[in-house]
Design a protein around this motif. Sequence first.
Motif, short mmCIF file in Angstrom:
data_model
loop_
_atom_site.label_atom_id
_atom_site.label_comp_id
_atom_site.label_asym_id
_atom_site.label_seq_id
_atom_site.Cartn_x
_atom_site.Cartn_y
_atom_site.Cartn_z
N UNK A 31 23.50 -20.43 -4.74
CA UNK A 31 23.45 -21.73 -5.38
C UNK A 31 24.75 -22.49 -5.20
N UNK A 32 25.07 -22.69 -3.94
CA UNK A 32 26.26 -23.45 -3.58
C UNK A 32 26.24 -24.82 -4.26
N UNK A 33 27.41 -25.31 -4.67
CA UNK A 33 27.46 -26.63 -5.32
C UNK A 33 27.01 -27.70 -4.31
N UNK A 34 26.13 -28.58 -4.76
CA UNK A 34 25.55 -29.57 -3.86
C UNK A 34 25.97 -30.97 -4.29
N UNK A 35 26.63 -31.69 -3.39
CA UNK A 35 27.06 -33.05 -3.70
C UNK A 35 25.86 -33.95 -4.02
N UNK A 36 24.73 -33.68 -3.34
CA UNK A 36 23.55 -34.52 -3.57
C UNK A 36 23.11 -34.51 -5.04
N UNK A 37 23.25 -33.37 -5.68
CA UNK A 37 22.86 -33.31 -7.09
C UNK A 37 23.78 -34.18 -7.96
N UNK A 38 25.07 -34.15 -7.65
CA UNK A 38 25.99 -35.05 -8.36
C UNK A 38 25.62 -36.51 -8.09
N UNK A 39 25.25 -36.80 -6.84
CA UNK A 39 24.92 -38.19 -6.47
C UNK A 39 23.69 -38.70 -7.23
N UNK A 40 22.63 -37.90 -7.25
CA UNK A 40 21.41 -38.38 -7.92
C UNK A 40 21.61 -38.51 -9.43
N UNK A 41 22.40 -37.61 -9.98
CA UNK A 41 22.70 -37.70 -11.42
C UNK A 41 23.40 -39.03 -11.72
N UNK A 42 24.26 -39.44 -10.81
CA UNK A 42 25.01 -40.69 -11.01
C UNK A 42 24.15 -41.93 -10.82
N UNK A 43 22.98 -41.75 -10.19
CA UNK A 43 22.14 -42.92 -9.90
C UNK A 43 21.15 -43.25 -11.02
N UNK A 44 21.10 -42.43 -12.05
CA UNK A 44 20.16 -42.68 -13.16
C UNK A 44 20.66 -43.86 -14.00
N UNK A 45 19.74 -44.80 -14.30
CA UNK A 45 20.08 -46.00 -15.06
C UNK A 45 19.24 -46.09 -16.33
N UNK A 46 19.82 -45.74 -17.48
CA UNK A 46 19.08 -45.83 -18.74
C UNK A 46 18.52 -47.24 -18.99
N UNK A 47 19.20 -48.27 -18.49
CA UNK A 47 18.73 -49.64 -18.71
C UNK A 47 17.35 -49.87 -18.07
N UNK A 48 17.11 -49.24 -16.92
CA UNK A 48 15.79 -49.38 -16.29
C UNK A 48 14.71 -48.71 -17.14
N UNK A 49 15.09 -47.62 -17.74
CA UNK A 49 14.11 -46.91 -18.59
C UNK A 49 13.85 -47.69 -19.87
N UNK A 50 14.84 -48.43 -20.36
CA UNK A 50 14.61 -49.31 -21.50
C UNK A 50 13.55 -50.37 -21.13
N UNK A 51 13.69 -50.96 -19.96
CA UNK A 51 12.71 -51.97 -19.53
C UNK A 51 11.31 -51.37 -19.39
N UNK A 52 11.26 -50.15 -18.86
CA UNK A 52 9.96 -49.46 -18.74
C UNK A 52 9.30 -49.30 -20.10
N UNK A 53 10.09 -48.83 -21.06
CA UNK A 53 9.51 -48.55 -22.39
C UNK A 53 9.13 -49.85 -23.08
N UNK A 54 9.97 -50.89 -22.94
CA UNK A 54 9.60 -52.20 -23.50
C UNK A 54 8.25 -52.65 -22.94
N UNK A 55 8.06 -52.46 -21.65
CA UNK A 55 6.80 -52.87 -21.03
C UNK A 55 5.64 -52.04 -21.57
N UNK A 56 5.81 -50.73 -21.64
CA UNK A 56 4.71 -49.88 -22.14
C UNK A 56 4.37 -50.22 -23.59
N UNK A 57 5.39 -50.46 -24.41
CA UNK A 57 5.15 -50.83 -25.81
C UNK A 57 4.39 -52.16 -25.88
N UNK A 58 4.66 -53.06 -24.93
CA UNK A 58 4.07 -54.41 -24.96
C UNK A 58 2.55 -54.38 -24.80
N UNK A 59 1.98 -53.27 -24.36
CA UNK A 59 0.53 -53.20 -24.23
C UNK A 59 -0.16 -52.94 -25.58
#
Length: 462
Positions: free
Chosen positions: A27-55
């Motif tokens: 299980x060598x350390x993988x830079x890609x895992x650090x990269x994808x972790x850094x790409x997560x945006x909670x703000x996008x998930x807020x918009x998703x949930x606002x939209x789902x609630x709006x139904x």
Amino acid sequence: MARFSFVVLAAAISALPGIAFAQVSAAQEQQLLHDVVAQVRPERMRQDIEMMVSFGTRHTLSDTVSDIRGIGAARRWVAHEFQTISSTCGGCLEIVTPSDTVTGARVPTPTEVVNVVAIQRGTGDPNRVIIISGHLDSRVTDVMNFTADAPGANDDASGVAAVLEAARVLSQHQFEATLVYAALSGEEQGLLGGKILADYAQAQGWRVEANLNNDIVGNSEGQSGVRDTTRVRVFSEGTKTVETEAQEERRRYNGGEVDSSSRNLARFIDGIADRYLTNFDVEMIYRTDRYGRGGDQVEMLRHGFPAVRISEGAENYDRQHQDLRIEGGVHYGDTIEGVDFDYLGQVARLNIATMVALGNAPATPLGVTIEGAVRADTTVKWQAVPGAAGYRVWWRSTTAPQWTHSRWAGNATEIVLPGVVIDDYFFGVSSVSADGYESPVVFPGPAGSFVSVGDPAPRTAQ
Ligand SMILES: [Zn+2]
């Protein structure tokens, strides 16, 4: 002298066919895992949930025709989101809507239950499948009430938001295995979407190596007032739902009650959190689900697929399955105010890093057996799997929660562990790719195999 030794060592290693120096470490350390972790945006998930609630409500029995209210509008929106994501990766997602018309205890008239699923085909072993899921449907106090507002912001728009965020981040990369992003319906009416997904996976002939079922993953303030932003629970069954009576008898005698494929998947996820996330840890729970409660992963387990339930560390029951109301100064209902988006972001990171690690690892080893009774050594054997540059054999004390000892076996398919007495440890094997991705550890025999049907592992050591 030191220089001379290094040269000799390097020459010896490079002379070994198919084994590079880097593969020696697990299980060598993988830079890609650090990269994808850094790409997560909670703000996008807020918009998703606002939209789902709006139904308004996403109850499984709610309106399917309206464009603004009900489960139909909600699932069309999810499909549209998947299409939008796919348009950013050259059409890398195939969107399917497995469905079934169901009548049941909580479905009085025949109702079409529809999942919305995006498939990102693997480039190496596309039949090996990693699934992230959440459920789109919502409910209030009366599970049959399909007209009242049921925002379901945390249960389980949070899980669907994690599914969508995973698709956004991971669609920008390619993986050996196929990744599947699933928004399920009918969970509250009896795990209907989980069954439809499991049936679909089986019909497709998918070798599902992991289902990460995210249900209630966005709240960080528990019923008791405890606030916990640093912990998520991963529930896994100890023994397989599909275990036969003969397998059970052998397992009860020799051990394996805490080493199902689902449990070793949970250990794998715990290891990912330790290595790639900060201020966030996995609490492994030795249960299939919360006490007396269920989730869609249960249907995957019934089909023999490894699956875990991921849920927040501290639940708030005033916010689950409740009519929206204020009573005695207490706000009841699953509204968006109850979602902690930074916390949800951490859960999404855990899922996404896990999917990368699984998606790039080789298949889990098959046919793992051990032998060594009345001998001082233990022999561990397995069968080669595609994509593996080598294998690592693991063992631990029978009371230890995590694998503690390991030895690199190279690209052999058996290893003798001198002086390791078989009686005193549990054993397992992982496969490792040329670039250092390691699979979950597989416990010997049917008790631990990641393949539910047709596992060539003999029941007893030969
Ligand atoms: Zn739920």
